[in-house]
Design a protein around this motif. Structure first.
Motif, short mmCIF file in Angstrom:
data_model
loop_
_atom_site.label_atom_id
_atom_site.label_comp_id
_atom_site.label_asym_id
_atom_site.label_seq_id
_atom_site.Cartn_x
_atom_site.Cartn_y
_atom_site.Cartn_z
N LYS A 425 0.90 -1.20 0.18
CA LYS A 425 -0.02 0.14 0.16
C LYS A 425 0.94 1.26 -0.10
O LYS A 425 0.60 2.43 -0.74
N LYS A 426 2.04 1.21 0.64
CA LYS A 426 2.94 2.35 0.61
C LYS A 426 3.33 2.45 -0.71
O LYS A 426 3.54 3.85 -0.93
N ILE A 427 3.98 1.55 -1.32
CA ILE A 427 4.26 1.81 -2.71
C ILE A 427 3.48 2.39 -3.85
O ILE A 427 3.52 3.33 -4.29
N LEU A 428 1.96 1.65 -3.73
CA LEU A 428 1.20 2.29 -4.44
C LEU A 428 0.75 3.68 -4.23
O LEU A 428 0.42 4.62 -5.06
N GLY A 429 0.78 4.01 -2.86
CA GLY A 429 0.36 5.41 -2.38
C GLY A 429 1.38 6.52 -2.92
O GLY A 429 1.12 7.68 -2.80
N ARG A 430 2.46 6.25 -3.48
CA ARG A 430 3.49 7.18 -4.10
C ARG A 430 2.93 7.44 -5.55
O ARG A 430 3.43 8.33 -6.10
N TYR A 431 2.00 6.95 -6.01
CA TYR A 431 1.54 7.08 -7.29
C TYR A 431 0.13 7.55 -7.50
O TYR A 431 -0.81 7.05 -6.88
N GLU A 432 -0.05 8.52 -8.40
CA GLU A 432 -1.34 9.08 -8.53
C GLU A 432 -2.14 8.19 -9.52
O GLU A 432 -1.66 7.46 -10.22
N LYS A 433 -3.47 8.37 -9.59
CA LYS A 433 -4.32 7.53 -10.59
C LYS A 433 -4.23 6.20 -10.32
O LYS A 433 -4.10 5.46 -11.31
N THR A 434 -3.86 5.76 -9.46
CA THR A 434 -3.72 4.14 -8.98
C THR A 434 -4.64 3.76 -7.92
O THR A 434 -4.52 4.21 -6.95
N LEU A 435 -5.50 2.84 -8.15
CA LEU A 435 -6.58 2.31 -7.31
C LEU A 435 -6.12 0.78 -6.90
O LEU A 435 -6.45 -0.21 -7.88
N PRO A 436 -5.87 0.55 -5.62
CA PRO A 436 -5.73 -0.90 -5.15
C PRO A 436 -7.03 -1.26 -4.78
O PRO A 436 -7.68 -0.53 -4.12
N LEU A 437 -7.42 -2.64 -5.03
CA LEU A 437 -8.72 -3.15 -4.60
C LEU A 437 -8.75 -4.38 -3.92
O LEU A 437 -7.73 -5.27 -4.48
N THR A 438 -9.16 -4.67 -2.76
CA THR A 438 -9.38 -5.72 -2.09
C THR A 438 -10.54 -6.36 -1.76
O THR A 438 -11.32 -5.58 -1.32
N THR A 439 -10.76 -7.60 -2.35
CA THR A 439 -12.23 -8.06 -1.99
C THR A 439 -12.33 -9.58 -1.88
O THR A 439 -11.30 -10.32 -2.08
N ILE A 440 -13.39 -10.25 -1.46
CA ILE A 440 -13.34 -11.70 -1.14
C ILE A 440 -14.83 -12.00 -1.95
O ILE A 440 -15.86 -11.38 -1.83
N GLN A 441 -14.86 -13.05 -2.95
CA GLN A 441 -15.82 -13.30 -3.79
C GLN A 441 -15.91 -14.81 -4.20
O GLN A 441 -14.74 -15.32 -4.47
N ASP A 442 -16.99 -15.41 -3.64
CA ASP A 442 -17.04 -16.88 -3.81
C ASP A 442 -16.07 -17.78 -3.48
O ASP A 442 -15.39 -18.71 -4.19
N GLY A 443 -15.41 -17.50 -2.24
CA GLY A 443 -14.60 -18.20 -1.75
C GLY A 443 -13.04 -17.83 -2.33
O GLY A 443 -11.96 -18.73 -1.78
N TYR A 444 -13.08 -16.74 -2.92
CA TYR A 444 -11.65 -16.28 -3.38
C TYR A 444 -11.20 -15.04 -2.97
O TYR A 444 -12.23 -14.31 -2.56
N PHE A 445 -9.79 -14.85 -2.64
CA PHE A 445 -9.26 -13.82 -2.09
C PHE A 445 -9.08 -12.99 -3.30
O PHE A 445 -7.94 -13.70 -3.90
N ILE A 446 -9.38 -11.79 -3.70
CA ILE A 446 -9.02 -11.02 -4.65
C ILE A 446 -8.30 -9.62 -4.33
O ILE A 446 -8.67 -8.92 -3.55
N GLN A 447 -6.93 -9.52 -5.01
CA GLN A 447 -6.34 -8.49 -5.06
C GLN A 447 -6.22 -7.72 -6.26
O GLN A 447 -5.68 -8.50 -7.17
N GLU A 448 -6.49 -6.63 -6.60
CA GLU A 448 -6.47 -5.84 -7.93
C GLU A 448 -5.90 -4.28 -7.84
O GLU A 448 -5.76 -3.72 -6.65
N ILE A 449 -5.12 -4.13 -8.79
CA ILE A 449 -4.51 -2.80 -8.97
C ILE A 449 -4.68 -2.31 -10.29
O ILE A 449 -4.55 -2.84 -11.43
N LYS A 450 -5.48 -1.16 -10.24
CA LYS A 450 -5.86 -0.51 -11.34
C LYS A 450 -5.19 0.69 -11.76
O LYS A 450 -5.26 1.59 -10.89
N ILE A 451 -4.56 0.76 -12.92
CA ILE A 451 -3.77 2.13 -13.22
C ILE A 451 -4.35 2.78 -14.35
O ILE A 451 -4.65 2.36 -15.48
N GLN A 452 -4.51 4.12 -13.98
CA GLN A 452 -5.01 4.96 -15.34
C GLN A 452 -3.69 5.76 -15.84
O GLN A 452 -3.01 6.22 -15.36
N GLU A 453 -3.51 5.33 -17.19
CA GLU A 453 -2.37 5.49 -17.88
C GLU A 453 -2.46 6.75 -18.55
O GLU A 453 -1.42 7.69 -18.47
N ALA A 454 -3.72 7.18 -19.13
CA ALA A 454 -3.58 8.59 -19.82
C ALA A 454 -3.58 9.75 -18.80
O ALA A 454 -4.28 9.65 -17.43
#
Length: 454
Positions: A425-454
């Motif tokens: 989280k600290k590493i991603l916190g240094r970048y703008e327009k970067t969204l980390p997502l954490t969720t649990i769905q259907d017995g799976y642990f999901i971690q996602e990094i979404k980066i707006q490039e434009a």
């Protein structure tokens, strides 16, 4: 002049210098990362604090006569106050490491001195009698027209010479201690060199060539470090290429073994189909063929698809990371899938930081499913519509407090753990327009990094 009058005059002068410092920092680091309103307030408050602190100390030094110390001792002390303040301001604004902020503040000061030297070409006269109207007008013209033009020319040179790329290459290699020490002594070394070249610089004045000399030295450091980084990257590319070739060879050998097995069993399979065909059992033949093709696709097709997905990863460092993790998961018999929807060629996050983040997510996923026969890891990379998305999904076996995930010290594995996701989280916190997502769905642990490039 009263203390307040001197302070107001210094505030205007320091304000012009501060504008130059901020403009030069933007040219070197890029646009200021916007996170939230609190971050904007912190930047604004720290900028005002730097401005008024420099003006306040400058006024004290002027009124107490510290600027008149021999060997420009007062000027040197004031320069370190300015460097320290700018280092802290850059730390707040860009949240870079202190070493990078220190080197940047010194480099910006050198650029400022070069701008002043350019302005002095049009005003060789160094001493003005402000009680004389003509001298006062000439001084005001120098202060508010000639000097800003010289500083503006330096900013244009930074832009035209693509200094941001050169500075970024140096930053990728991380500042070395010798460079930090050398640049940290810039104000003192400047005075020593000036006195060695010009005896009159012991008490007043300076040699314009000094700033240019240091500017050339710093650029040589950046260029050398950049070349060293390019060579290192070539070596890494070659190592990744060798690992990829080794993975290809292993997979080809596996494919060859599977093809031999199918060829060996082909006659037996055909015999079974022949008997069913004589009996006219079409449904049994179809079922038999379906099972045979499924088995073949499971053993051979999956390996072919995996190598095709790896080929879609064009960032060498990321491909090297996946090759390394792929080998580990194969050794530990962990079932995993990789899906790269479109060729992944670049992203705005530094490759080293991206690999650190992905490595943390993959290590956590591998640790969760290790030793579980039904454990699954699915990795997806998507580069489309101006966004790059990385998703790591793994089977979840342990119960966790969802709201504490990523906080320092929290882990389902026991004490003294939970550091990885906090660093993530600290590493991603240094970048703008970067969204980390954490969720649990259907017995799976999901971690996602979404980066707006434009």
């Amino acid at each position: 002049m009263t203390f307040f009058e001197v302070f107001c005059a210094n505030t205007l002068s320091v304000g012009m210098t501060t504008i130059f410092y901020v403009a030069a920092a933007i040219q070197l680091f890029g646009e200021i990362p916007y996170k939230n309103r609190k971050h904007c307030r912190d930047i604004f408050n720290s900028l005002l604090l730097y401005l008024f602190a420099c003006a306040f100390f400058g006024t004290i030094f002027y009124k107490t006569g510290l600027f008149a110390w021999p060997h420009n001792g007062g000027e040197i002390i004031y320069a370190y106050i300015s460097i320290s303040g700018m280092m802290l301001f850059l730390r707040v604004m860009y949240q870079k490491p202190y070493g990078v902020c220190l080197v940047t503040s010194v480099f910006i000061m050198i650029l400022h001195d070069v701008g002043w030297n350019l302005a002095d070409v049009f005003s060789p006269k160094k001493v003005y009698d402000l009680s004389i109207l003509s001298d006062r007008m000439e001084y005001m013209f120098l202060e508010w027209v000639v000097i800003p033009l010289g500083l503006l020319l330096v900013i244009l040179l930074l832009y035209k010479t693509n200094a941001r790329e050169l500075f970024g290459q140096w930053e990728e290699q991380k500042p070395k201690l010798a460079v930090l020490v050398f640049l940290g002594f810039y104000p003192i070394l400047t005075q020593i060199i000036q006195e060695a070249v010009d005896y009159s610089a012991r008490d007043i004045g300076y040699n314009p060539a000094t700033a240019m000399f240091f500017l050339m030295v710093v650029y040589m450091i950046f260029i050398y470090t950049g070349r060293e980084g390019i060579q290192q990257k070539r070596i890494e590319d070659q190592n990744v290429s060798l690992r990829q070739q080794g993975a290809y060879i292993e997979n080809l050998e596996g494919l060859q073994r599977e093809v031999r097995r199918f060829r060996h069993d082909f006659k037996n399979m055909m015999s079974g189909m022949y008997l069913q065909a004589e009996e006219g059992n079409i449904e049994a033949i179809q079922s038999y063929i379906h099972e045979m093709t499924e088995d073949f696709d499971l053993q051979v097709g999956s390996q072919i698809r995996l190598m095709n997905q790896l080929a879609n990863i064009r960032v060498t460092e990321v491909k090297g990371l996946f090759l390394e993790k792929m080998k580990t998961m194969q050794e530990e018999d962990i079932h995993w899938e990789l899906e790269v929807l479109k060729p992944f060629e670049k992203t705005r996050i530094r490759s080293t930081d991206l690999c650190r983040c992905l490595g943390i997510l993959l290590d956590n996923a591998m640790e969760e499913v290790q030793g579980r026969k039904d454990g699954r890891i699915h990795i997806m990379i998507s580069s489309q519509n101006g966004y790059t998305t990385f998703r790591v999904k793994n089977t979840l076996y342990t119960s966790l407090d969802f709201h504490k995930v990523g906080t320092p010290g929290y882990s389902t594995k026991g004490k003294d753990r939970g550091i990885g996701l906090d660093n993530y989280k600290k590493i991603l916190g240094r970048y703008e327009k970067t969204l980390p997502l954490t969720t649990i769905q259907d017995g799976y642990f999901i971690q996602e990094i979404k980066i707006q490039e434009a």
